[in-house]
Design an enzyme around this catalytic site. Sequence first.
Site, PDB file in Angstrom:
ATOM      1  N   ARG A   1     -17.480   1.675  -3.528  1.00  0.00           N
ATOM      2  CA  ARG A   1     -16.664   2.867  -3.339  1.00  0.00           C
ATOM      3  C   ARG A   1     -16.462   3.159  -1.856  1.00  0.00           C
ATOM      4  O   ARG A   1     -17.418   3.106  -1.082  1.00  0.00           O
ATOM      5  CB  ARG A   1     -17.363   4.054  -3.994  1.00  0.00           C
ATOM      6  CG  ARG A   1     -16.510   5.293  -4.059  1.00  0.00           C
ATOM      7  CD  ARG A   1     -17.107   6.257  -5.034  1.00  0.00           C
ATOM      8  NE  ARG A   1     -16.302   7.433  -5.222  1.00  0.00           N
ATOM      9  CZ  ARG A   1     -16.564   8.347  -6.148  1.00  0.00           C
ATOM     10  NH1 ARG A   1     -17.584   8.204  -6.951  1.00  0.00           N
ATOM     11  NH2 ARG A   1     -15.791   9.405  -6.281  1.00  0.00           N
TER      12      ARG A   1
ATOM     13  N   LYS B   1     -17.717   7.734 -17.510  1.00  0.00           N
ATOM     14  CA  LYS B   1     -17.646   6.274 -17.452  1.00  0.00           C
ATOM     15  C   LYS B   1     -18.121   5.696 -18.775  1.00  0.00           C
ATOM     16  O   LYS B   1     -19.071   6.225 -19.373  1.00  0.00           O
ATOM     17  CB  LYS B   1     -18.479   5.749 -16.287  1.00  0.00           C
ATOM     18  CG  LYS B   1     -19.912   6.204 -16.298  1.00  0.00           C
ATOM     19  CD  LYS B   1     -20.612   5.901 -14.989  1.00  0.00           C
ATOM     20  CE  LYS B   1     -22.014   6.481 -15.020  1.00  0.00           C
ATOM     21  NZ  LYS B   1     -22.686   6.507 -13.740  1.00  0.00           N
TER      22      LYS B   1
ATOM     23  N   ARG C   1     -20.145   5.572  -0.020  1.00  0.00           N
ATOM     24  CA  ARG C   1     -20.530   6.768  -0.774  1.00  0.00           C
ATOM     25  C   ARG C   1     -21.795   7.382  -0.203  1.00  0.00           C
ATOM     26  O   ARG C   1     -22.134   8.508  -0.508  1.00  0.00           O
ATOM     27  CB  ARG C   1     -20.645   6.467  -2.264  1.00  0.00           C
ATOM     28  CG  ARG C   1     -21.729   5.497  -2.605  1.00  0.00           C
ATOM     29  CD  ARG C   1     -21.603   5.045  -4.028  1.00  0.00           C
ATOM     30  NE  ARG C   1     -22.095   6.052  -4.951  1.00  0.00           N
ATOM     31  CZ  ARG C   1     -21.845   6.037  -6.243  1.00  0.00           C
ATOM     32  NH1 ARG C   1     -21.073   5.112  -6.753  1.00  0.00           N
ATOM     33  NH2 ARG C   1     -22.371   6.926  -7.038  1.00  0.00           N
TER      34      ARG C   1
ATOM     35  N   GLU D   1     -11.996   2.199  -4.929  1.00  0.00           N
ATOM     36  CA  GLU D   1     -12.987   1.160  -5.162  1.00  0.00           C
ATOM     37  C   GLU D   1     -12.438  -0.117  -4.518  1.00  0.00           C
ATOM     38  O   GLU D   1     -11.270  -0.469  -4.729  1.00  0.00           O
ATOM     39  CB  GLU D   1     -13.167   0.969  -6.676  1.00  0.00           C
ATOM     40  CG  GLU D   1     -14.304   0.073  -7.062  1.00  0.00           C
ATOM     41  CD  GLU D   1     -15.672   0.776  -7.084  1.00  0.00           C
ATOM     42  OE1 GLU D   1     -15.776   1.953  -6.660  1.00  0.00           O
ATOM     43  OE2 GLU D   1     -16.637   0.118  -7.518  1.00  0.00           O
TER      44      GLU D   1
ATOM     45  N   GLU E   1      -8.664   5.038 -16.927  1.00  0.00           N
ATOM     46  CA  GLU E   1      -8.424   4.060 -15.857  1.00  0.00           C
ATOM     47  C   GLU E   1      -9.363   2.880 -15.985  1.00  0.00           C
ATOM     48  O   GLU E   1     -10.449   3.010 -16.564  1.00  0.00           O
ATOM     49  CB  GLU E   1      -8.667   4.717 -14.485  1.00  0.00           C
ATOM     50  CG  GLU E   1      -7.691   5.808 -14.161  1.00  0.00           C
ATOM     51  CD  GLU E   1      -8.078   6.591 -12.910  1.00  0.00           C
ATOM     52  OE1 GLU E   1      -9.080   6.263 -12.255  1.00  0.00           O
ATOM     53  OE2 GLU E   1      -7.359   7.551 -12.602  1.00  0.00           O
TER      54      GLU E   1
ATOM     55  N   LYS F   1     -12.282   0.663 -14.849  1.00  0.00           N
ATOM     56  CA  LYS F   1     -13.440   0.901 -13.976  1.00  0.00           C
ATOM     57  C   LYS F   1     -13.714  -0.405 -13.231  1.00  0.00           C
ATOM     58  O   LYS F   1     -14.244  -1.359 -13.803  1.00  0.00           O
ATOM     59  CB  LYS F   1     -14.665   1.334 -14.791  1.00  0.00           C
ATOM     60  CG  LYS F   1     -15.874   1.647 -13.910  1.00  0.00           C
ATOM     61  CD  LYS F   1     -17.070   2.068 -14.741  1.00  0.00           C
ATOM     62  CE  LYS F   1     -18.191   2.650 -13.905  1.00  0.00           C
ATOM     63  NZ  LYS F   1     -18.576   1.867 -12.738  1.00  0.00           N
TER      64      LYS F   1
ATOM     65  N   ARG G   1     -22.000  15.840 -10.741  1.00  0.00           N
ATOM     66  CA  ARG G   1     -21.813  14.977 -11.894  1.00  0.00           C
ATOM     67  C   ARG G   1     -21.377  15.851 -13.064  1.00  0.00           C
ATOM     68  O   ARG G   1     -21.995  15.863 -14.110  1.00  0.00           O
ATOM     69  CB  ARG G   1     -23.136  14.263 -12.204  1.00  0.00           C
ATOM     70  CG  ARG G   1     -22.977  12.946 -12.920  1.00  0.00           C
ATOM     71  CD  ARG G   1     -24.340  12.345 -13.189  1.00  0.00           C
ATOM     72  NE  ARG G   1     -24.919  11.679 -12.040  1.00  0.00           N
ATOM     73  CZ  ARG G   1     -24.566  10.478 -11.618  1.00  0.00           C
ATOM     74  NH1 ARG G   1     -23.644   9.805 -12.258  1.00  0.00           N
ATOM     75  NH2 ARG G   1     -25.146   9.940 -10.571  1.00  0.00           N
TER      76      ARG G   1
ATOM     77  N   PHE H   1      -8.172   5.701  -6.571  1.00  0.00           N
ATOM     78  CA  PHE H   1      -8.215   6.442  -7.837  1.00  0.00           C
ATOM     79  C   PHE H   1      -8.241   7.957  -7.656  1.00  0.00           C
ATOM     80  O   PHE H   1      -8.187   8.694  -8.628  1.00  0.00           O
ATOM     81  CB  PHE H   1      -9.359   5.972  -8.734  1.00  0.00           C
ATOM     82  CG  PHE H   1     -10.729   6.070  -8.116  1.00  0.00           C
ATOM     83  CD1 PHE H   1     -11.387   7.283  -8.027  1.00  0.00           C
ATOM     84  CD2 PHE H   1     -11.369   4.927  -7.647  1.00  0.00           C
ATOM     85  CE1 PHE H   1     -12.647   7.370  -7.465  1.00  0.00           C
ATOM     86  CE2 PHE H   1     -12.632   5.002  -7.081  1.00  0.00           C
ATOM     87  CZ  PHE H   1     -13.269   6.237  -6.992  1.00  0.00           C
TER      88      PHE H   1
END
Length: 657
Positions: free
Chosen positions: A349, A516, A364, A394, A342, A344, A510, A435
């Site tokens: 966010r 990313k 976030r 986003e 996708e 970025k 994570r 997303f």
Amino acid sequence: MEYKTLAEVYNKLESTTLKLEKTEIISQFLSGVEKDELDRVIFLLTGDVYPGWSSSELGLSSNLMIKAISRAYGVTALEIEEGWKTLGDLGLVAEKYSVQKKQATLFSRVLTVRKVFDNLRKIGDMSGMRSQDKKLALVSELLGSVSNPFEARYLARTVIGDLRIGVAEGILRDAIAGAFFTNIYSKETLDQKVNSMTKLGLVAKYASGKMIAVDSKVDAYLLKKYEAVYTELKSSNVVVVRDVGVIGDDDLSTKKSGIDYVFFYDSSIGNETKSKIISSVEHAYNMTNDFSVVAQVARDDGISGLHKLHLTVNHPIKVMLYQKALTIEDAFDIVGKPAAIEYKYDGFRLQIHKTNEGVHLFTRRLEEVTRQFPDVVSAVSKNVSCGSFILDCEVVGVDRVTGKWLPFQKISRRIKRKYDIDEIVKEIPVTVHFFDAMMIDGKNLIDTPYSERRKLLESVVSCDEDVMVAKHIVTSQVSSAKEFYDESLSRGNEGIMMKNMSAPYKPGSRVGYGIKIKPTMDSLDLVIVGAEYGEGKRAGWFSSFNLACYDSDSGEYLTIGKLGTGIKEKVGEGTSFHELTELLKPHIIEEKGKSVTLKPTVVIEVHFEEIQKSLTYSSGFALRFPRLVRLRDDRMPEDSSSIDEISTVYGGQRGRG
Ligand code: AMP
């Protein structure tokens, strides 16, 4: 429960750095807490009085704490400040003066956990300038009621948000599992050493009086190998020797089975059961973002109760985080093939929640920003056609004339703006790029594979120029991914995201479900954990800042360098010394000479020339020529760059590949 009992637990926790020992201490303590006190105790163990999803904060400044100590113990603010400089901790200062006060007065009332919690909640719930006096009165009342010096220490620390007992989320999760479910140990784990003690020794130290089921093989083994410790354990516990087979979910609940510990000989059976317990507690926490609920359900309704916990609209969950990779090939290795790729987008966010009553927006950091974005609320209400939902997106600032994206700083002005919202909506219009989807039509999608979540997302969002679903391809080809990457960059985006097609949504983690990739790897998001006052024209301001990254394993911040460049002298030209100082001052937790230690709160984006190995900083790395790029006020300290990310970037630098 007397607050003293909890303060004693804090004290035990502070005196060990071993995660496993902390877990045992909390778990033993929790298993004995009365039903109606469990939620308050859990909150206070996290050093907070609100659940993770709540925007409310206790957040009293050190300055107000100084006044409260002064009022409670009859010492001057100057003396307290002096004490703070020498002891480096307002908790210890409060403790010191509480001893003096104790000699002078006779306490008649006992300070309870309930009283502490209720006063702290009242403080957190108050707002407005005139509330300061009332807050002061409530804190000094608590400080004045302690009968034990420890209590003052932990009270003061809780109030300023710096408990210093080293209890990260993982420890609390394991402790809740340990308190309300059978603790599973195999021969191998009992053999393992933590510092100089075996885990068997640790169990013996904390499990006095508990019911332990031991299979006969492990019983013989332990008796032979650790005669003294094991005999002692047997003498202080009810140990039943029996052959333990696979344990059903119901029997895992200590309340139902009455068994606190099981020792297996064969580690494979034990490990599977243990990870089932831990993942059930974790799942419940992911759903609720509230350990107090998790603990109560674990205790009363066992594993099946934990699995029934659901996402709640308007209780924001922690957002999923993404790892960094240096190349598309590396990213494919992590997320597998085919992968979803996708754009970025470089914006802000937002977690968007909708119920029948309307749409609510959370950053976030899980702060509510609905009021700041009426344009997003109406666009989303119009373009997303389903019942209740929780979606991840986003939001990017856009120049309507040129069609180009606006820099992040612009949109961050929108988040801070509390008045004249209509004007700023016109000045800085935004577009929404969805997303991910965590709930659609009230259905929880956390465990649904990404590819299906994406399909559902596409099916409910009607795209126009304000609201879109992130541009995306699915491919196994490095060449197609590279083409898409170039296309994304040429449209002014930051890079690409590559996602595992079958991965669940993992709140707050994570894990490698999404990666990313950005062309510039020479920037990191770091937390400011300390600072030094400047001299000359910078006197009164902080002029040098200690930076740290996050270690999710330990929940600690590891230092990586000092920064003094990229900050403006004058206000209005970018992030200034004045602005940073004002932002950081309320978070001072320790002051020594010109240096201060800060509560990790403020995150900044930092450019650097190179990462070097270093013995000076606790991360083991140092940044060469760090300079400030911008404030990242959208980030929680825990989602600053991780130590793993830094190792990846270090490994990818010239000549180290
Ligand atoms: P980073 O901020 O460098 O950690 O990158 C992750 C962030 O990129 C997320 O937290 C989002 O705010 C943002 N982002 C932009 N586009 C996407 C996307 N398509 N998928 C996931 N995150 C995205």
